[in-house]
Write an enzyme that holds these catalytic residues in place. Sequence first.
Site, PDB file in Angstrom:
ATOM      1  N   GLY A  71       3.689   4.377  -1.713  1.00 35.41           N
ATOM      2  CA  GLY A  71       4.664   3.348  -2.018  1.00 35.41           C
ATOM      3  C   GLY A  71       5.957   3.916  -2.578  1.00 35.41           C
ATOM      4  O   GLY A  71       7.044   3.402  -2.303  1.00 35.41           O
ATOM      5  N   ASN A 152       3.398  -4.958 -11.657  1.00 36.26           N
ATOM      6  CA  ASN A 152       2.190  -4.147 -11.789  1.00 36.26           C
ATOM      7  C   ASN A 152       1.585  -4.190 -13.185  1.00 36.26           C
ATOM      8  O   ASN A 152       0.393  -3.924 -13.363  1.00 36.26           O
ATOM      9  CB  ASN A 152       2.482  -2.691 -11.418  1.00 36.26           C
ATOM     10  CG  ASN A 152       3.730  -2.157 -12.085  1.00 36.26           C
ATOM     11  OD1 ASN A 152       4.834  -2.671 -11.863  1.00 36.26           O
ATOM     12  ND2 ASN A 152       3.579  -1.140 -12.902  1.00 36.26           N
ATOM     13  N   GLN A 180       1.596  -4.429  -5.331  1.00 34.27           N
ATOM     14  CA  GLN A 180       0.568  -5.050  -6.176  1.00 34.27           C
ATOM     15  C   GLN A 180       0.114  -6.405  -5.647  1.00 34.27           C
ATOM     16  O   GLN A 180      -1.032  -6.802  -5.833  1.00 34.27           O
ATOM     17  CB  GLN A 180       1.077  -5.201  -7.611  1.00 34.27           C
ATOM     18  CG  GLN A 180       1.094  -3.907  -8.397  1.00 34.27           C
ATOM     19  CD  GLN A 180      -0.279  -3.301  -8.605  1.00 34.27           C
ATOM     20  OE1 GLN A 180      -1.300  -3.956  -8.455  1.00 34.27           O
ATOM     21  NE2 GLN A 180      -0.303  -2.011  -8.934  1.00 34.27           N
ATOM     22  N   SER A 200       0.918  -0.514   0.205  1.00 33.30           N
ATOM     23  CA  SER A 200       0.182   0.727  -0.041  1.00 33.30           C
ATOM     24  C   SER A 200      -1.306   0.514   0.126  1.00 33.30           C
ATOM     25  O   SER A 200      -1.845  -0.525  -0.259  1.00 33.30           O
ATOM     26  CB  SER A 200       0.478   1.240  -1.459  1.00 33.30           C
ATOM     27  OG  SER A 200      -0.158   2.481  -1.683  1.00 33.30           O
ATOM     28  N   HIS A 202      -3.982   2.304  -1.165  1.00 31.72           N
ATOM     29  CA  HIS A 202      -4.966   2.558  -2.233  1.00 31.72           C
ATOM     30  C   HIS A 202      -5.063   1.428  -3.243  1.00 31.72           C
ATOM     31  O   HIS A 202      -5.915   1.460  -4.132  1.00 31.72           O
ATOM     32  CB  HIS A 202      -4.690   3.900  -2.920  1.00 31.72           C
ATOM     33  CG  HIS A 202      -3.570   3.897  -3.915  1.00 31.72           C
ATOM     34  ND1 HIS A 202      -3.787   3.871  -5.269  1.00 31.72           N
ATOM     35  CD2 HIS A 202      -2.235   3.935  -3.750  1.00 31.72           C
ATOM     36  CE1 HIS A 202      -2.634   3.906  -5.901  1.00 31.72           C
ATOM     37  NE2 HIS A 202      -1.671   3.943  -4.995  1.00 31.72           N
ATOM     38  N   THR A 238       3.657  15.612  10.322  1.00 30.72           N
ATOM     39  CA  THR A 238       2.391  15.328  10.979  1.00 30.72           C
ATOM     40  C   THR A 238       1.663  14.188  10.274  1.00 30.72           C
ATOM     41  O   THR A 238       1.479  14.214   9.058  1.00 30.72           O
ATOM     42  CB  THR A 238       1.493  16.584  10.972  1.00 30.72           C
ATOM     43  OG1 THR A 238       2.181  17.645  11.639  1.00 30.72           O
ATOM     44  CG2 THR A 238       0.177  16.314  11.677  1.00 30.72           C
ATOM     45  N   CYS A 324       1.251   4.836 -13.012  1.00 30.16           N
ATOM     46  CA  CYS A 324       2.220   5.658 -12.291  1.00 30.16           C
ATOM     47  C   CYS A 324       3.347   6.149 -13.179  1.00 30.16           C
ATOM     48  O   CYS A 324       4.108   7.024 -12.789  1.00 30.16           O
ATOM     49  CB  CYS A 324       2.799   4.879 -11.106  1.00 30.16           C
ATOM     50  SG  CYS A 324       1.564   4.441  -9.862  1.00 30.16           S
TER      51      CYS A 324
END
Length: 384
Positions: A71, A152, A180, A200, A202, A238, A324
């Site tokens: 994110g 968040n 979130q 995101s 995760h 990649t 974070c």
Amino acid sequence: MSETYFDHNATTPVDDKVWEVMLPYFRESYGNASSRHAYGMVARRAINQAREQVAQTVGVQPSQIIFTSGGSEANNLFIRGVADYLKPSSVAISAIEHPCVKRPAQELARRSSERWQLRTLAVDELGQVKLDDAEQVLAARPGMVSVMMANNETGVIQDVAAIADMARAQGAWMHTDAVQAFGKIPVDFNELNVHAMTLSAHKIYGPKGAAALIVDKRLLLKPLIYGGGHEHGLRSGTENVPAIVGFGAACQLARSRMQAQSSRVMALRDRLEHGLVAMGATIFGLGAPRLPNTCYFSLPEIEGDTLVIRLDKAGFAVASGAACSSVTPGQSHVLEAMGVAPMLARCAVRVSLGHDNTEEEVDGFLKATRKIAEELKRLNGILI
């Protein structure tokens, strides 16, 4: 190690169904998606399928999805990518944005040679952007605007669509960080009326290392990373095939179970908050629309960091703020923007519930919290 995990806004465990879908792309189907042989084509088809899965979840076309590493990268891509195309003007963000929006916006404004200015949209005591204030700020015709869909820390949900209408009326590009909100409440790109959105994996029981910036096809961006021209030339490198595949699978799961799980988790959060209020806790954002899983509270005279450490030893993993931004401890900028007194803000603790949490765990947490709070208050009394 804590037995009960109450920190799902920081990250979530990878769901078993997601993990099973990812596994073949670590070993058997390990090709580079840019290769022209059979191994590469298998990887490319997997990415294309994941792109479709992400797109379906938020009501856009697959071509609007730009996969990124997280994110933070997606948010930086919007701010820096748009700024490199526009004539310098101003960037407007809410006072409660995540550091991965706030910091690049500040950095853009600090570079005086580029003549960008930073405008801030104020929030009220509940943590909601003041729409009257936003209208005044946006009347100055900023080049771009970014307002998160749900905070968040507090879980407070913003009226992004209303702010987007104002931004569009002034000719600004509108972005929302929906990281979130995604998977907890309905998120529809077109209904929000934005030009760009960040998601995101995760946060929705997918893997770390996969996220997306979703863009209006008319939005002009310059890449942050140059190279082989991957992701429509906007994000070279990649592709992380297993993580992208997991992202797509997690999106499918989120679509299928969100409504039922959100109702169940909200009931747990209400049970938790009822018990905390009985202890004298302040619940931040109470009274505003919030994510169903998030409770941000303070127990007066109990330091948040101390309570987090003691709860961890008691078997409960919670947070004293945003994971974070834990490398820069101090008062939450979100609570500061809400006008929370510094002493109360220092006591803040965030609980963010997940699909697997239970009433028994909530009750156990309340019991442990009450016991720890009583011990700390006695200790404070002795020290005084």
